[in-house]
Design an enzyme around this catalytic site. Structure first.
Site, short mmCIF file in Angstrom:
data_model
loop_
_atom_site.label_atom_id
_atom_site.label_comp_id
_atom_site.label_asym_id
_atom_site.label_seq_id
_atom_site.Cartn_x
_atom_site.Cartn_y
_atom_site.Cartn_z
N GLN A 297 0.84 -1.20 0.00
CA GLN A 297 0.00 0.00 0.00
C GLN A 297 0.87 1.25 0.00
OE1 GLN A 297 -3.12 0.34 2.94
NE2 GLN A 297 -3.54 -1.85 2.86
N GLY A 298 0.52 2.21 -0.87
CA GLY A 298 1.27 3.45 -0.94
C GLY A 298 2.47 3.39 -1.86
N VAL A 299 2.88 2.20 -2.27
CA VAL A 299 3.97 2.06 -3.23
C VAL A 299 3.39 2.28 -4.63
CG1 VAL A 299 5.71 0.50 -4.19
CG2 VAL A 299 5.20 0.46 -1.74
N GLU A 300 4.03 3.11 -5.41
CA GLU A 300 3.45 3.55 -6.69
C GLU A 300 3.53 2.46 -7.74
OE1 GLU A 300 3.53 7.60 -9.44
OE2 GLU A 300 5.24 7.08 -8.19
N LEU A 301 2.53 1.56 -7.71
CA LEU A 301 2.47 0.47 -8.67
C LEU A 301 1.38 0.69 -9.71
CD1 LEU A 301 2.87 -2.61 -6.28
CD2 LEU A 301 4.63 -1.55 -7.70
N GLY A 302 0.20 1.15 -9.25
CA GLY A 302 -0.93 1.31 -10.16
C GLY A 302 -0.65 2.28 -11.29
N THR A 303 0.03 3.38 -10.97
CA THR A 303 0.35 4.37 -12.00
C THR A 303 1.25 3.76 -13.06
OG1 THR A 303 0.18 6.17 -10.40
CG2 THR A 303 1.44 6.61 -12.39
N SER A 327 -14.94 4.06 -13.09
CA SER A 327 -14.50 3.93 -11.70
C SER A 327 -15.65 4.03 -10.71
CB SER A 327 -13.47 5.02 -11.37
OG SER A 327 -12.35 4.92 -12.21
N HIS A 421 -6.51 8.84 -10.01
CA HIS A 421 -6.55 9.10 -11.45
C HIS A 421 -6.13 10.53 -11.78
CE1 HIS A 421 -8.13 5.26 -12.79
NE2 HIS A 421 -9.03 5.29 -11.82
#
Length: 491
Positions: A297-303, A327, A421
């Site tokens: 959580q909080g690690v920039e993976l989704g971007t 969404s 987003h």
């Protein structure tokens, strides 16, 4: 459908017959024993910080010490025992504040006196060294063990769970969480991540993990899973180079002829044919992104994942130019119920609905607007009344627009999905009425969903503007609804 009328029972669904999930990291099943047992383990696993002059000459702790810590931790019985160990680690093996004060004073003194640059830089380096908590060294050496990085991801997940349950609290714990997050962000940067696509022919274990981590629109059965990885659908995930085929974050995409406004059309309807026709695909809709490892959580993976998937889709479909999300709006119903409750207690106060809307809603519900709506919106029962659905469409659309655009946390969008987003540079493009008729969609966001559209040439400037100036880029539809809210409300 998850929302069924009273008295009706859902048909029995075929369960996903996947193998059981792998167990937690193995460890000796140890009795926790007296506090001294735990403290002694920590003293062995976290040796004293070497003097600055010896920092590169002091040998690393024996691998067995790190292995003992991992084994002991894996043998703890439950969240309370793990929380106690993590609390002791954070409290007793962090930064030496005396050393920090001493080194800070030295740096300040050098700043006040003309000195050679090299002397000042070395003093600042000493200060940086003093600011490193002792447990960081333990985490660093554990990461070198076989399976060590995976263990640390799970350890942070346990820490977050312990904080949520208030089993362990305080600034030292928050600091350790920040240190772990920073280390994981380095280890899970984009250069170490592999993009993998899921199909119906992927290993059963992968399909299982994808179905289990789906947090937005739960997978119900085998056919549901097959649709989501079949024609006109794409499913991708990131894995780490140290753990191939282990999903970290998962993105589901629908390939459509236009920008979708209803989620049931994506997750429930069968594709138009078993063979994709490239000419009929004009838009890529990101309809679900889920974190598979809570410790990240909080690690920039989704971007990173969205950017990589866009490139992958452009390779497969060079003509594809429309990219958008569909969404959910988690928190909207809760926010609205809070306003209804507040205004309901203040008799005569109404800043949510116009007089004509109040009359129309009262005629349908037969009771005071605020109290009756609280009951209907909490349960999702209101969709059974066509007249109530019609009466609520205009006011709920403008209230939702304000919630997304106007409600802020530290100047940024209050809604976490919107914030995600918008940070990526997307535009708040369209709010959709009755876009999610599932029980979850009705109770969490009154059935509303929103499209965040990605104009690829504008995402960079939009992201900079949002992060720097906190300005939200929105379409005419959204801005018009916001203007209606401002005209009719005094919030």
């Amino acid at each position: 459908m998850r929302g069924l009328r009273p008295g009706l029972r859902a048909p029995r669904l075929l369960r996903l017959s996947f193998p059981p999930q792998p167990p937690r990291p193995p460890g000796r099943r140890l009795c926790l024993g007296p506090p001294g047992t735990m403290d002694e383990l920590l003293r062995r696993a976290v040796p004293p910080t070497p003097a600055y002059e010896l920092r590169e000459k002091t040998p690393a702790p024996a691998e067995a010490q790190c292995t003992d810590f991992v084994s002991f931790y894996g043998g703890l019985a439950g969240p309370a025992q793990r929380a106690e160990l993590l609390g002791r680690l954070a409290q007793g093996f962090g930064v030496d504040h005396g050393q920090v004060a001493e080194q800070s004073a030295g740096v300040l003194q050098l700043h006040q006196q003309p000195r050679e640059v090299a002397v000042l830089l070395q003093a600042e380096d000493r200060l940086r060294y003093a600011l490193v908590p002792r447990y960081r060294g333990l985490f660093h050496h554990i990461s070198k063990l076989d399976g060590g990085v995976r263990f640390l991801v799970q350890l942070r997940a346990d820490l977050l769970e312990a904080q949520a349950l208030k089993l362990v609290e305080g600034p030292h714990v928050r600091e350790m969480n920040g240190v772990l997050k920073s280390m994981l962000s380095e280890w899970f940067s984009s250069g170490f991540l592999n993009l993998e696509r899921v199909t119906w022919h992927s290993p059963c274990e992968v399909l299982q993990k994808i179905s289990e981590c789906e947090a937005v629109h739960p997978v119900k059965n085998w056919m549901d899973m097959k649709r989501r990885v079949g024609p006109y659908r794409r499913c991708y995930f990131f894995s780490h180079c140290s753990t191939p085929a282990e999903p970290l974050v998962v993105l589901h995409v629908a390939l459509t002829s236009d920008i979708s406004s209803n989620i049931q059309g994506i997750v429930k309807e069968c594709p138009p044919s078993e063979t994709e026709e490239s000419s009929s695909i004009a838009a890529a809709i990101f309809y679900s992104i889920s974190l598979a490892q809570q410790g990240l959580q909080g690690v920039e993976l989704g971007t990173f994942l969205i950017k990589r998937v866009v490139k992958e889709l452009q390779k497969e479909f060079p003509h594809l130019g429309v990219f958008s999300s569909l969404s959910p709006i988690p928190g909207f119903t809760k926010w609205l119920l809070g306003l209804l409750s507040t205004q309901g207690k203040e008799h005569g106060r109404n800043e949510l609905f116009t007089d004509s809307e109040c009359r129309e809603i009262t005629e349908v519900t037969g009771g005071p607007v605020h109290e009756s709506l609280k009951g209907f919106l909490s349960s999702g029962e209101w969709v059974k009344s066509e007249k109530l659905v019609q009466a609520l469409q205009v006011p709920l659309m403008r209230l939702c627009a304000w919630y997304l655009y106007g409600e802020k946390h530290r100047g940024y969008a209050l809604n976490p999905v919107a914030n995600f987003h918008l940070q990526n540079g997307a535009v708040m493009w369209r709010i959709n009425w009755m876009a999610d008729s599932s029980l979850k969609g009705l109770t969490s966001s009154c059935g509303l969903m929103v499209n965040y559209r990605y104009y690829l040439e504008q995402t960079g400037p939009n992201s900079i503007t949002y992060l720097g100036s906190k300005n939200i880029k929105a379409s005419e539809q959204v801005l018009s609804l916001v203007a209606q809210f401002q005209k009719n409300s005094k919030l």
